[in-house]
Design an enzyme around this catalytic site. Structure first.
Site, PDB file in Angstrom:
ATOM      1  N   GLY A 231       0.763  -1.243   0.000  1.00  0.00           N
ATOM      2  CA  GLY A 231       0.000   0.000   0.000  1.00  0.00           C
ATOM      3  C   GLY A 231       0.789   1.284   0.000  1.00  0.00           C
ATOM      4  O   GLY A 231       0.206   2.361  -0.203  1.00  0.00           O
ATOM      5  N   GLU A 266       4.019  -6.659   2.028  1.00  0.00           N
ATOM      6  CA  GLU A 266       3.688  -7.059   0.650  1.00  0.00           C
ATOM      7  C   GLU A 266       3.730  -5.851  -0.287  1.00  0.00           C
ATOM      8  O   GLU A 266       2.739  -5.527  -0.935  1.00  0.00           O
ATOM      9  CB  GLU A 266       2.275  -7.662   0.601  1.00  0.00           C
ATOM     10  CG  GLU A 266       2.070  -8.902   1.430  1.00  0.00           C
ATOM     11  CD  GLU A 266       0.598  -9.344   1.452  1.00  0.00           C
ATOM     12  OE1 GLU A 266      -0.281  -8.591   0.970  1.00  0.00           O
ATOM     13  OE2 GLU A 266       0.331 -10.446   1.944  1.00  0.00           O
ATOM     14  N   PRO A 267       4.857  -5.184  -0.391  1.00  0.00           N
ATOM     15  CA  PRO A 267       4.882  -3.985  -1.243  1.00  0.00           C
ATOM     16  C   PRO A 267       4.978  -4.339  -2.720  1.00  0.00           C
ATOM     17  O   PRO A 267       5.625  -5.319  -3.100  1.00  0.00           O
ATOM     18  CB  PRO A 267       6.175  -3.286  -0.803  1.00  0.00           C
ATOM     19  CG  PRO A 267       7.064  -4.417  -0.377  1.00  0.00           C
ATOM     20  CD  PRO A 267       6.167  -5.475   0.201  1.00  0.00           C
ATOM     21  N   GLY A 268       4.344  -3.545  -3.545  1.00  0.00           N
ATOM     22  CA  GLY A 268       4.439  -3.708  -4.990  1.00  0.00           C
ATOM     23  C   GLY A 268       4.851  -2.387  -5.612  1.00  0.00           C
ATOM     24  O   GLY A 268       5.995  -2.185  -6.021  1.00  0.00           O
ATOM     25  N   TYR A 316      -8.747   5.317 -13.156  1.00  0.00           N
ATOM     26  CA  TYR A 316      -8.786   6.037 -11.866  1.00  0.00           C
ATOM     27  C   TYR A 316      -8.632   7.549 -12.027  1.00  0.00           C
ATOM     28  O   TYR A 316      -8.507   8.257 -11.028  1.00  0.00           O
ATOM     29  CB  TYR A 316      -7.641   5.583 -10.954  1.00  0.00           C
ATOM     30  CG  TYR A 316      -7.429   4.097 -10.855  1.00  0.00           C
ATOM     31  CD1 TYR A 316      -8.393   3.261 -10.294  1.00  0.00           C
ATOM     32  CD2 TYR A 316      -6.239   3.523 -11.289  1.00  0.00           C
ATOM     33  CE1 TYR A 316      -8.173   1.898 -10.189  1.00  0.00           C
ATOM     34  CE2 TYR A 316      -6.011   2.154 -11.189  1.00  0.00           C
ATOM     35  CZ  TYR A 316      -6.998   1.349 -10.639  1.00  0.00           C
ATOM     36  OH  TYR A 316      -6.766   0.005 -10.539  1.00  0.00           O
ATOM     37  N   CYS A 342     -11.073   3.352 -29.157  1.00  0.00           N
ATOM     38  CA  CYS A 342     -12.370   3.972 -29.426  1.00  0.00           C
ATOM     39  C   CYS A 342     -13.174   4.191 -28.149  1.00  0.00           C
ATOM     40  O   CYS A 342     -14.263   3.657 -27.988  1.00  0.00           O
ATOM     41  CB  CYS A 342     -13.156   3.106 -30.401  1.00  0.00           C
ATOM     42  SG  CYS A 342     -13.362   1.442 -29.774  1.00  0.00           S
ATOM     43  N   GLU A 343     -12.599   4.915 -27.204  1.00  0.00           N
ATOM     44  CA  GLU A 343     -13.275   5.252 -25.950  1.00  0.00           C
ATOM     45  C   GLU A 343     -12.871   6.680 -25.595  1.00  0.00           C
ATOM     46  O   GLU A 343     -11.680   7.019 -25.667  1.00  0.00           O
ATOM     47  CB  GLU A 343     -12.790   4.356 -24.791  1.00  0.00           C
ATOM     48  CG  GLU A 343     -12.990   2.887 -24.990  1.00  0.00           C
ATOM     49  CD  GLU A 343     -14.352   2.385 -24.539  1.00  0.00           C
ATOM     50  OE1 GLU A 343     -15.060   3.121 -23.816  1.00  0.00           O
ATOM     51  OE2 GLU A 343     -14.696   1.266 -24.929  1.00  0.00           O
ATOM     52  N   TYR A 371       1.528  -1.644 -12.017  1.00  0.00           N
ATOM     53  CA  TYR A 371       0.151  -1.613 -12.524  1.00  0.00           C
ATOM     54  C   TYR A 371       0.090  -0.972 -13.915  1.00  0.00           C
ATOM     55  O   TYR A 371      -0.877  -0.298 -14.258  1.00  0.00           O
ATOM     56  CB  TYR A 371      -0.787  -0.913 -11.520  1.00  0.00           C
ATOM     57  CG  TYR A 371      -0.677  -1.538 -10.147  1.00  0.00           C
ATOM     58  CD1 TYR A 371      -1.117  -2.838  -9.928  1.00  0.00           C
ATOM     59  CD2 TYR A 371      -0.067  -0.869  -9.085  1.00  0.00           C
ATOM     60  CE1 TYR A 371      -0.965  -3.444  -8.688  1.00  0.00           C
ATOM     61  CE2 TYR A 371       0.090  -1.479  -7.840  1.00  0.00           C
ATOM     62  CZ  TYR A 371      -0.365  -2.761  -7.650  1.00  0.00           C
ATOM     63  OH  TYR A 371      -0.214  -3.355  -6.432  1.00  0.00           O
TER      64      TYR A 371
HETATM   65  N1  LLP Z   1      -1.159  -7.091  -0.916  1.00  0.00           N
HETATM   66  C1  LLP Z   1      -2.434  -7.195  -1.319  1.00  0.00           C
HETATM   67  C2  LLP Z   1      -3.304  -8.163  -0.632  1.00  0.00           C
HETATM   68  C3  LLP Z   1      -2.922  -6.393  -2.349  1.00  0.00           C
HETATM   69  O1  LLP Z   1      -4.188  -6.514  -2.721  1.00  0.00           O
HETATM   70  C4  LLP Z   1      -2.054  -5.457  -2.972  1.00  0.00           C
HETATM   71  C5  LLP Z   1      -2.545  -4.611  -4.056  1.00  0.00           C
HETATM   72  C6  LLP Z   1      -0.717  -5.393  -2.544  1.00  0.00           C
HETATM   73  C7  LLP Z   1      -0.310  -6.214  -1.500  1.00  0.00           C
HETATM   74  C8  LLP Z   1       0.275  -4.461  -3.146  1.00  0.00           C
HETATM   75  O2  LLP Z   1      -0.085  -3.136  -2.939  1.00  0.00           O
HETATM   76  P1  LLP Z   1       0.915  -1.939  -3.325  1.00  0.00           P
HETATM   77  O3  LLP Z   1       2.091  -2.006  -2.411  1.00  0.00           O
HETATM   78  O4  LLP Z   1       1.313  -2.131  -4.737  1.00  0.00           O
HETATM   79  O5  LLP Z   1       0.101  -0.727  -3.122  1.00  0.00           O
HETATM   80  N2  LLP Z   1      -4.377  -1.271  -9.978  1.00  0.00           N
HETATM   81  C9  LLP Z   1      -4.277  -0.293  -8.909  1.00  0.00           C
HETATM   82  C10 LLP Z   1      -3.663  -0.885  -7.668  1.00  0.00           C
HETATM   83  C11 LLP Z   1      -4.391  -2.086  -7.142  1.00  0.00           C
HETATM   84  C12 LLP Z   1      -3.715  -2.697  -5.948  1.00  0.00           C
HETATM   85  C13 LLP Z   1      -4.310  -4.013  -5.622  1.00  0.00           C
HETATM   86  N3  LLP Z   1      -3.745  -4.658  -4.486  1.00  0.00           N
HETATM   87  C14 LLP Z   1      -3.527   0.919  -9.422  1.00  0.00           C
HETATM   88  O6  LLP Z   1      -3.130   0.939 -10.588  1.00  0.00           O
HETATM   89  O7  LLP Z   1      -3.344   1.885  -8.678  1.00  0.00           O
END
Ligand code: LLP
Length: 408
Positions: A231, A266-268, A316, A342-343, A371
């Site tokens: 997050g 769980e960072p992404g 978003y 086409c949107e 993402y």
């Molecule tokens: N753990 C869980 C259970 C999650 O659902 C997510 C993201 C993460 C970890 C990783 O979160 P992060 O660190 O990346 O914020 N498509 C959207 C983001 C959707 C995130 C979904 N879950 C966007 O483009 O902003």
């Protein structure tokens, strides 16, 4: 400063065409390390959220950095295995796990199945009973009813959201799991949303998690870890206030520390977001009616990348900085940078000031490492872009033949 210089982007676009995702491995490594450093000596595991960028070379890079993996589907579990992660390095999260996905996770013996509901735990139990041997390792995902104060589409921690279960339901379930021979409760999990830019919601979620853990441990439930999810947000616009890794850890660690349990993250986005860009070519320019408020001339800059390549702005209203790769001298113009789909929502950036651009010029769309490619689609029978990292092709561009081979 990234290695994503104009020279590099120009060379990559010439070699591989556009739209093109370009990544900087050094920056990914550096950001991974910075998060780990912020955790200090406290026992922790960083499970990279594969959903942010699931390209195999990037998942492999995360493993080489020392990360573990967070998989959100059966597909992501297979990607994690293919990247070399051991099952005990994988947590499996996600609403709506199918029987086949649960079976795969149970037989592999993943570190934790983050369970989303009491019904799911029952299904895990009945599958685990069919596979005598090690008990299925389950963590309970709580829904702490905390507002992440992010975009509503990516907030997951309110009780009205579909994710996790109430603290009361989790407490009752933890007690039940403790009595079940084919299940083992190993932890608790929370994830309240993504692109979070304030510490208070993150701290509240960690407190809720640690509070329940303390209660359960007092009753004799044995836990191994507390998983605070992902997050952490990034600044998509210069000057946008965000939470630094040290502020993040200062917010979440104090309650976790009191439990003595291992911390799982769980960072992404934070790791890979700023390390990738999307390079696109201007294919057309069109003057619009003058801006109604200012009377200023306004242009459509039509790019070869659109919502099928980078969905975030369309979905978003997300902001990504956009600039010419090789800016031309001249006065800025008011522009809407749009794609070919086409949107009407097929926009990369609205009401931007760009220096003069011409058909054939390259634009760079920044902070597209997370993402971005994972949310690309084949709408309009468009091919998903190629991807390069450090000058090396890591995913080739799809072809129309690739797309048509699924039609039977
Ligand atoms: N753990 C869980 C259970 C999650 O659902 C997510 C993201 C993460 C970890 C990783 O979160 P992060 O660190 O990346 O914020 N498509 C959207 C983001 C959707 C995130 C979904 N879950 C966007 O483009 O902003």
């Amino acid at each position: 400063m990234t290695g994503l210089t104009s020279e590099h982007l120009t060379a990559m676009a010439a070699k591989h065409g556009t739209p093109l995702y370009v990544y900087d491995a050094a920056l990914i490594r550096e950001r991974y390390r910075a998060l780990g450093d912020a955790c200090g000596a406290y026992p922790h595991d960083i499970h990279y959220a594969i959903k942010a960028n699931a390209t195999l070379a990037i998942v492999r890079l995360m493993r080489a950095c020392g990360a573990c993996a967070d998989a959100n589907s059966g597909g992501e579990i297979e990607v994690a295995l293919r990247a070399g992660f051991a099952p005990k390095e994988i947590v499996f999260t996600g609403v709506g796990k199918t029987g086949a996905e649960i079976e795969r996770a149970v037989t592999l013996g993943v570190k934790a199945i983050n369970a989303e509901s009491p019904g799911e735990v029952e299904r895990i139990a009945s599958i685990a009973e069919r596979h005598p041997g090690a008990a299925a390792r389950v963590a309970i995902r709580i829904n702490p009813d905390v507002d992440a104060e992010s975009h509503p589409h990516i907030s997951t921690g309110l009780r009205t959201n579909k994710f996790g279960m109430s603290i009361d339901a989790a407490r009752a379930l933890a007690r039940e799991i403790g009595r079940h021979p084919s299940l083992r409760i190993v932890g608790l999990h929370v994830h309240i949303g993504s692109q979070i830019t304030k510490t208070a919601p993150l701290a509240r979620a960690a407190e809720a998690l640690a509070g329940l853990a303390t209660e359960l441990m007092t009753e004799g439930v044995k836990l191994e870890h507390l998983d605070v999810g992902g997050g952490l947000g990034i600044p998509y616009q210069a000057g946008q206030p965000v939470v630094s890794p040290s502020e993040y850890v200062a917010a979440i660690l104090p309650p976790i520390r009191k439990t003595g349990l291992r911390l799982v993250l769980e960072p992404g986005r934070w790791i890979v977001g700023p390390a990738g860009v999307l390079v696109t070519t201007v294919v057309d320019l069109k003057e619009q009616p003058a801006d109604p408020k200012s009377g200023e001339a306004r242009w459509f800059v039509i790019a070869d990348a659109g919502m099928t390549d980078l969905l975030r702005p369309a979905l978003y209203g997300a902001w990504h900085d956009i600039a010419p790769v090789n800016p031309r001298p001249g006065d800025d113009r008011l522009c809407d940078i749009v794609g070919p789909v086409c949107e009407t929502t097929d926009t990369l950036g609205s009401a931007r000031r760009l220096p003069p651009v011409e058909v054939g010029d390259l634009l760079v769309v920044r902070d597209a490492g997370a993402y971005g490619s994972v949310m690309a689609s084949n709408y309009n029978r468009r091919a998903v872009p190629a991807e390069v990292m450090d000058g090396r092709l890591i995913r080739r561009r799809q072809t129309i033949e690739d797309l048509l081979q699924w039609d039977v």
